[in-house]
Design an enzyme around this catalytic site. Structure first.
Site, PDB file in Angstrom:
ATOM      1  N   VAL A  64     -10.869 -27.850   8.924  1.00  0.00           N
ATOM      2  CA  VAL A  64     -12.256 -28.220   9.046  1.00  0.00           C
ATOM      3  C   VAL A  64     -13.426 -27.522   8.722  1.00  0.00           C
ATOM      4  O   VAL A  64     -14.643 -27.901   8.680  1.00  0.00           O
ATOM      5  CB  VAL A  64     -12.278 -28.277  10.520  1.00  0.00           C
ATOM      6  CG1 VAL A  64     -11.311 -29.492  11.353  1.00  0.00           C
ATOM      7  CG2 VAL A  64     -12.120 -26.965  11.427  1.00  0.00           C
ATOM      8  N   HIS A  65     -13.149 -26.229   8.056  1.00  0.00           N
ATOM      9  CA  HIS A  65     -14.313 -25.565   7.590  1.00  0.00           C
ATOM     10  C   HIS A  65     -14.103 -25.068   6.112  1.00  0.00           C
ATOM     11  O   HIS A  65     -13.397 -24.090   5.777  1.00  0.00           O
ATOM     12  CB  HIS A  65     -14.523 -24.389   8.444  1.00  0.00           C
ATOM     13  CG  HIS A  65     -15.828 -23.508   8.518  1.00  0.00           C
ATOM     14  ND1 HIS A  65     -15.851 -22.448   7.270  1.00  0.00           N
ATOM     15  CD2 HIS A  65     -16.893 -23.826   8.836  1.00  0.00           C
ATOM     16  CE1 HIS A  65     -16.934 -21.792   7.375  1.00  0.00           C
ATOM     17  NE2 HIS A  65     -17.705 -22.742   8.262  1.00  0.00           N
ATOM     18  N   TRP A  66     -14.339 -25.796   5.224  1.00  0.00           N
ATOM     19  CA  TRP A  66     -14.695 -27.286   4.864  1.00  0.00           C
ATOM     20  C   TRP A  66     -13.605 -27.958   4.441  1.00  0.00           C
ATOM     21  O   TRP A  66     -13.212 -27.220   3.224  1.00  0.00           O
ATOM     22  CB  TRP A  66     -15.944 -26.972   4.251  1.00  0.00           C
ATOM     23  CG  TRP A  66     -17.160 -26.405   4.911  1.00  0.00           C
ATOM     24  CD1 TRP A  66     -17.646 -25.012   4.478  1.00  0.00           C
ATOM     25  CD2 TRP A  66     -18.090 -26.871   5.856  1.00  0.00           C
ATOM     26  NE1 TRP A  66     -18.775 -24.900   5.468  1.00  0.00           N
ATOM     27  CE2 TRP A  66     -19.073 -25.836   6.345  1.00  0.00           C
ATOM     28  CE3 TRP A  66     -18.034 -28.154   6.525  1.00  0.00           C
ATOM     29  CZ2 TRP A  66     -19.908 -25.986   7.269  1.00  0.00           C
ATOM     30  CZ3 TRP A  66     -18.950 -28.241   7.720  1.00  0.00           C
ATOM     31  CH2 TRP A  66     -19.707 -27.306   8.148  1.00  0.00           C
TER      32      TRP A  66
END
Length: 153
Positions: free
Chosen positions: A51-53
């Site tokens: 999720v990052h990124w």
């Protein structure tokens, strides 16, 4: 006090974080009340890389700091009568995020207790990947059980 090493199971005896929020795998050098140095192997499957990124996965800065906090906390929880006690981050200064930490990295975590008194510690932490400094911070951590012993009644 003499130097000790801690494997993952021993780390879990001394502190309360668990997967997926445990950010230290092994302690290579620990002197209770003084220093705690270890590492975390960051697999490509770590939850935060997803999720990052997307398209540019890297370890979030605050999780880098959390890794340093968890490593330093072991220098306090290995002191007599502190095994398994809670340790909280209360402030951080001079945060530096120098390079991205990518999937597959071995994050080396070096922490030094600059001062410890009555449940409050000042700490210096530095993180490295491939001998390059990637993150550093000065921060304060507390042990509520110890601080409560000194409250005026």
């Amino acid at each position: 006090m003499s130097e000790i090493k801690l494997n993952l199971e021993q780390i879990k005896e001394y502190q309360q974080n668990r997967h997926p929020y445990l950010f230290v795998d092994y302690i290579e050098k620990l002197v209770p009340g003084k220093i705690s140095n270890g590492y975390k192997i960051l697999s490509k499957d770590e939850w935060f890389f997803k999720v990052h990124w997307p398209g540019d996965p890297n370890m979030p800065g605050m999780l880098q700091v959390e890794s340093l906090v968890q490593t330093s906390a072991l220098a306090l929880t290995t002191l007599p009568n502190n095994k398994g006690k809670l340790v909280y981050l209360i402030s951080a200064d001079r945060l530096r995020f120098i390079k991205k930490i990518l999937p597959g990295s071995k994050l080396i975590l070096n922490t030094k207790i600059k001062e410890y008194k009555r449940g409050l510690a000042s700490v210096e932490g530095k993180a490295y990947v491939n001998d390059a400094l990637v993150c550093s911070a000065d921060f304060r951590i507390i042990m509520p059980d110890e601080i409560n012993k000194f409250k005026v009644k």
